[in-house]
Design a protein around this motif. Structure first.
Motif, PDB file in Angstrom:
ATOM      1  N   TRP A 131       0.545  -1.041  -0.388  1.00  0.00           N
ATOM      2  CA  TRP A 131       0.028   0.472  -0.279  1.00  0.00           C
ATOM      3  C   TRP A 131       0.313   1.103  -0.192  1.00  0.00           C
ATOM      4  CZ3 TRP A 131      -5.323  -0.123   0.015  1.00  0.00           C
ATOM      5  CH2 TRP A 131      -5.867  -1.993   0.305  1.00  0.00           C
ATOM      6  N   SER A 132       0.423   2.190  -0.970  1.00  0.00           N
ATOM      7  CA  SER A 132       0.986   3.324  -0.931  1.00  0.00           C
ATOM      8  C   SER A 132       0.343   4.662  -0.213  1.00  0.00           C
ATOM      9  CB  SER A 132       0.889   3.814  -2.223  1.00  0.00           C
ATOM     10  OG  SER A 132       1.302   3.501  -3.363  1.00  0.00           O
ATOM     11  N   ILE A 133       1.189   5.458   1.273  1.00  0.00           N
ATOM     12  CA  ILE A 133       0.574   5.948   1.986  1.00  0.00           C
ATOM     13  C   ILE A 133       0.606   7.636   1.560  1.00  0.00           C
ATOM     14  CG2 ILE A 133       0.907   6.910   4.274  1.00  0.00           C
ATOM     15  CD1 ILE A 133       1.505   3.641   5.089  1.00  0.00           C
ATOM     16  N   LEU A 134      -0.322   8.111   2.025  1.00  0.00           N
ATOM     17  CA  LEU A 134      -0.192   9.645   1.557  1.00  0.00           C
ATOM     18  C   LEU A 134      -1.324  10.240   3.091  1.00  0.00           C
ATOM     19  CD1 LEU A 134       0.144  12.112  -0.488  1.00  0.00           C
ATOM     20  CD2 LEU A 134      -2.251  11.674  -1.421  1.00  0.00           C
ATOM     21  N   ARG A 135      -0.301  11.352   3.298  1.00  0.00           N
ATOM     22  CA  ARG A 135      -0.476  11.984   4.220  1.00  0.00           C
ATOM     23  C   ARG A 135      -0.624  13.356   4.254  1.00  0.00           C
ATOM     24  NH1 ARG A 135      -0.539   8.826   9.449  1.00  0.00           N
ATOM     25  NH2 ARG A 135       0.912   7.104   8.940  1.00  0.00           N
ATOM     26  N   PHE A 136      -1.461  13.827   5.102  1.00  0.00           N
ATOM     27  CA  PHE A 136      -2.123  15.146   4.879  1.00  0.00           C
ATOM     28  C   PHE A 136      -2.145  15.890   6.828  1.00  0.00           C
ATOM     29  CE2 PHE A 136      -4.716  13.693   1.267  1.00  0.00           C
ATOM     30  CZ  PHE A 136      -3.355  15.187   0.214  1.00  0.00           C
ATOM     31  N   TRP A 137      -2.565  17.085   7.017  1.00  0.00           N
ATOM     32  CA  TRP A 137      -2.425  17.530   8.195  1.00  0.00           C
ATOM     33  C   TRP A 137      -3.929  18.066   7.963  1.00  0.00           C
ATOM     34  CZ3 TRP A 137       0.707  17.001  11.082  1.00  0.00           C
ATOM     35  CH2 TRP A 137       2.265  16.549  10.799  1.00  0.00           C
ATOM     36  N   ASN A 138      -4.230  17.694   9.370  1.00  0.00           N
ATOM     37  CA  ASN A 138      -6.137  18.682   9.449  1.00  0.00           C
ATOM     38  C   ASN A 138      -6.160  19.136   8.867  1.00  0.00           C
ATOM     39  OD1 ASN A 138      -6.133  15.905  10.871  1.00  0.00           O
ATOM     40  ND2 ASN A 138      -6.363  16.857  12.780  1.00  0.00           N
ATOM     41  N   ILE A 139      -5.526  20.728   9.423  1.00  0.00           N
ATOM     42  CA  ILE A 139      -6.071  21.915   8.719  1.00  0.00           C
ATOM     43  C   ILE A 139      -5.351  22.176   6.858  1.00  0.00           C
ATOM     44  CG2 ILE A 139      -2.753  22.852   9.150  1.00  0.00           C
ATOM     45  CD1 ILE A 139      -6.127  24.425  10.606  1.00  0.00           C
ATOM     46  N   ASP A 140      -4.792  21.470   6.432  1.00  0.00           N
ATOM     47  CA  ASP A 140      -4.782  21.509   4.944  1.00  0.00           C
ATOM     48  C   ASP A 140      -5.819  21.129   5.042  1.00  0.00           C
ATOM     49  OD1 ASP A 140      -2.451  22.737   4.763  1.00  0.00           O
ATOM     50  OD2 ASP A 140      -1.537  21.339   4.911  1.00  0.00           O
ATOM     51  N   VAL A 141      -6.887  19.888   5.373  1.00  0.00           N
ATOM     52  CA  VAL A 141      -7.863  19.496   4.801  1.00  0.00           C
ATOM     53  C   VAL A 141      -9.182  19.924   5.110  1.00  0.00           C
ATOM     54  CG1 VAL A 141      -9.343  17.450   5.229  1.00  0.00           C
ATOM     55  CG2 VAL A 141      -7.056  16.660   5.011  1.00  0.00           C
ATOM     56  N   LEU A 142      -9.051  21.084   6.516  1.00  0.00           N
ATOM     57  CA  LEU A 142      -9.944  21.998   6.885  1.00  0.00           C
ATOM     58  C   LEU A 142      -9.980  23.292   5.611  1.00  0.00           C
ATOM     59  CD1 LEU A 142      -9.855  21.135  10.900  1.00  0.00           C
ATOM     60  CD2 LEU A 142     -11.832  20.660   8.777  1.00  0.00           C
ATOM     61  N   LYS A 143      -9.434  23.814   5.806  1.00  0.00           N
ATOM     62  CA  LYS A 143      -8.834  24.976   5.287  1.00  0.00           C
ATOM     63  C   LYS A 143      -8.145  24.808   3.357  1.00  0.00           C
ATOM     64  CE  LYS A 143      -8.269  27.691   8.947  1.00  0.00           C
ATOM     65  NZ  LYS A 143      -9.687  28.775   9.318  1.00  0.00           N
ATOM     66  N   ASP A 144      -7.138  23.972   2.795  1.00  0.00           N
ATOM     67  CA  ASP A 144      -7.698  24.108   1.535  1.00  0.00           C
ATOM     68  C   ASP A 144      -7.396  22.266   1.092  1.00  0.00           C
ATOM     69  OD1 ASP A 144      -6.149  24.773  -0.825  1.00  0.00           O
ATOM     70  OD2 ASP A 144      -4.338  24.995  -0.429  1.00  0.00           O
ATOM     71  N   ARG A 145      -8.788  22.386   0.979  1.00  0.00           N
ATOM     72  CA  ARG A 145     -10.034  21.257   0.650  1.00  0.00           C
ATOM     73  C   ARG A 145      -9.007  20.726  -1.410  1.00  0.00           C
ATOM     74  NH1 ARG A 145     -15.047  20.254   2.837  1.00  0.00           N
ATOM     75  NH2 ARG A 145     -14.141  21.002   4.109  1.00  0.00           N
ATOM     76  N   GLU A 146      -9.322  21.991  -1.845  1.00  0.00           N
ATOM     77  CA  GLU A 146      -8.919  21.850  -2.835  1.00  0.00           C
ATOM     78  C   GLU A 146      -7.932  21.358  -3.267  1.00  0.00           C
ATOM     79  OE1 GLU A 146     -11.452  21.768  -5.702  1.00  0.00           O
ATOM     80  OE2 GLU A 146     -12.704  21.556  -4.719  1.00  0.00           O
ATOM     81  N   ALA A 147      -6.977  21.840  -2.912  1.00  0.00           N
ATOM     82  CA  ALA A 147      -5.103  21.123  -3.249  1.00  0.00           C
ATOM     83  C   ALA A 147      -5.122  19.668  -2.565  1.00  0.00           C
ATOM     84  CB  ALA A 147      -4.661  22.624  -2.480  1.00  0.00           C
ATOM     85  N   VAL A 148      -5.776  19.413  -1.542  1.00  0.00           N
ATOM     86  CA  VAL A 148      -6.047  18.386  -0.969  1.00  0.00           C
ATOM     87  C   VAL A 148      -6.324  16.983  -1.811  1.00  0.00           C
ATOM     88  CG1 VAL A 148      -6.648  16.396   0.893  1.00  0.00           C
ATOM     89  CG2 VAL A 148      -5.938  19.019   1.635  1.00  0.00           C
ATOM     90  N   LEU A 149      -7.735  17.857  -2.944  1.00  0.00           N
ATOM     91  CA  LEU A 149      -8.030  16.430  -3.202  1.00  0.00           C
ATOM     92  C   LEU A 149      -6.888  16.335  -4.875  1.00  0.00           C
ATOM     93  CD1 LEU A 149     -11.833  17.476  -3.320  1.00  0.00           C
ATOM     94  CD2 LEU A 149     -10.633  15.375  -2.147  1.00  0.00           C
ATOM     95  N   GLU A 150      -6.678  17.578  -5.164  1.00  0.00           N
ATOM     96  CA  GLU A 150      -5.658  17.545  -6.770  1.00  0.00           C
ATOM     97  C   GLU A 150      -4.786  16.836  -5.750  1.00  0.00           C
ATOM     98  OE1 GLU A 150      -5.404  18.381  -9.231  1.00  0.00           O
ATOM     99  OE2 GLU A 150      -8.158  18.843  -9.863  1.00  0.00           O
ATOM    100  N   THR A 151      -3.412  16.881  -4.840  1.00  0.00           N
ATOM    101  CA  THR A 151      -2.890  15.644  -4.824  1.00  0.00           C
ATOM    102  C   THR A 151      -3.119  14.585  -4.695  1.00  0.00           C
ATOM    103  OG1 THR A 151      -1.869  18.110  -3.530  1.00  0.00           O
ATOM    104  CG2 THR A 151      -1.006  15.886  -2.867  1.00  0.00           C
TER     105      THR A 151
END
Length: 182
Positions: A131-151
């Motif tokens: 399995w590959s793993i992609l980790r985001f910070w909570n704050i990024d998901v809440l404040k910049d969701r579009e960038a998270v989805l693009e990544t």
């Protein structure tokens, strides 16, 4: 018109049509094949692991705001048709989100995960299982969701480098990264 069974009495007392179109009485369901008969030839079917299922349900009920927000974007194949599940068990660990088709784990982390040795050991185990793993910070998901989805889409479409470790993103590609999802 046939009478439907009542919710209290689960025994079907209506009638059924046989191949020739004549009615045949159906008083009880046909007996189940005994061990060794029929499909599976006596092998036990894989079923749910009760303790694992209970723990996954508890984790889903207690997700944080960032996990809930990301789940809203991932559920029902909303991200380009890719199916994600929540609280996916891998060994003794549970991943926040997983896309089985792409062998991709997505984690949403709070500050307690910064430099966490437990997470590093967990990541090694998960990656060693393909399995590959992609980790985001909570704050990024809440404040910049579009960038998270693009990544996330970039990871699915194999546009990310195999290993990324920056202050705002961590991605570790499994050995088969790029071969399982297109």
């Amino acid at each position: 018109m046939r009478e439907l069974p009542s919710p209290v009495n689960h025994r079907w007392t209506g009638c059924n049509h046989n191949v020739e179109g004549r009615e045949a009485d159906v008083d009880a369901p046909s007996p189940r094949p005994s061990r060794g008969e029929g499909k599976g030839e006596g092998r036990r079917m894989r079923g749910p692991k009760i303790a694992t299922t209970k723990r996954a349900r508890r984790l889903r009920q207690s997700d944080n705001d960032a996990e809930g927000a990301l789940w809203t974007e991932l559920r029902d194949r909303r991200l380009n048709g890719h199916k994600f599940v929540r609280q996916f068990p891998i060994g003794t660990f549970f991943a926040d989100f997983a896309c089985r088709e792409c062998q991709l784990i997505v984690e949403v982390d709070g500050s307690q995960h910064a430099g966490n040795k437990y997470d590093q050991a967990r990541d090694r185990f998960i990656v060693s299982n393909g399995w590959s793993i992609l980790r985001f910070w909570n704050i990024d998901v809440l404040k910049d969701r579009e960038a998270v989805l693009e990544t996330l889409l970039a990871a699915i479409e194999q546009r990310l480098e195999r290993n990324i470790d920056t202050h705002d993103l961590r991605f570790i590609a499994a050995e088969g990264y790029g071969e399982t999802c297109l």
